[in-house]
Design an enzyme around this catalytic site. Structure first.
Site, PDB file in Angstrom:
ATOM      1  N   CYS A 282      58.782 -40.899  25.349  1.00 37.70           N
ATOM      2  CA  CYS A 282      58.361 -40.738  23.948  1.00 37.70           C
ATOM      3  C   CYS A 282      57.878 -39.304  23.701  1.00 37.70           C
ATOM      4  CB  CYS A 282      57.271 -41.747  23.601  1.00 37.70           C
ATOM      5  SG  CYS A 282      57.855 -43.453  23.721  1.00 37.70           S
ATOM      6  N   THR A 283      57.211 -38.734  24.684  1.00 41.20           N
ATOM      7  CA  THR A 283      56.731 -37.354  24.563  1.00 41.20           C
ATOM      8  C   THR A 283      57.919 -36.394  24.514  1.00 41.20           C
ATOM      9  OG1 THR A 283      54.667 -37.911  25.675  1.00 41.20           O
ATOM     10  CG2 THR A 283      55.288 -35.587  25.648  1.00 41.20           C
TER      11      THR A 283
END
Length: 156
Positions: free
Chosen positions: A45-46
């Site tokens: 997600c990062t």
């Protein structure tokens, strides 16, 4: 309910990082890249948020804006944005209504256990609010480039 290409995108207004609000109407006249992701500050997600941030100028040049959606709180979004200097707004869908509307709240499994979670998915919405393209079960490497290529193909 499953959303299909050609459908009108569901109307919504939800809270964002920084105490703001975002609604579908805020994207009127621009392409909207609405991407759903499981959780702030996790490895994939990062990476995805950083890549969308890095390409924000290129997306802007295509008359497009990108907005991320997860069920994290606004407070978590603020921390996530601050930690990685993200340049995209993040919607807090704590109740899950937007995930339900786009069909991204799904049964998942890990290590033999099933649970409900957000499917990593991206929707390209036209300036007049129609779903033009969707990517389901997104793999992060190369995804932002695919979205940019799709946008560019609309212009040619």
């Amino acid at each position: 309910m499953m959303i299909s290409i050609g459908d009108n995108a569901p109307q919504f207004t939800l809270s964002t990082n920084g105490g703001g609000q975002f609604s579908l109407a805020d994207a009127a006249g621009k392409y909207l890249i609405l991407y759903f992701y499981p959780k702030d500050d996790t490895p994939s997600c990062t990476k995805e948020a950083i890549r969308f941030s890095e390409e924000s100028a290129a997306l802007d040049a295509q008359n497009a804006m990108v907005v991320g959606v997860s069920r994290d709180t606004v407070k978590k979004h603020d921390k996530f944005i601050g930690k990685y200097d993200l340049r995209i707004p993040l919607i807090s869908d704590e109740e899950g209504s937007l995930c339900e509307a786009f069909g991204t709240w799904v049964e998942k499994s890990m290590y033999g256990k099933t649970y409900m979670g957000i499917e990593r998915a991206t929707f390209l919405i036209s300036p007049d609010g129609k779903v033009l393209h969707m990517w389901r079960k997104v793999k992060v490497p190369g995804h932002v480039e695919e979205v940019l290529a799709q946008l560019q193909s609309l212009k040619s």
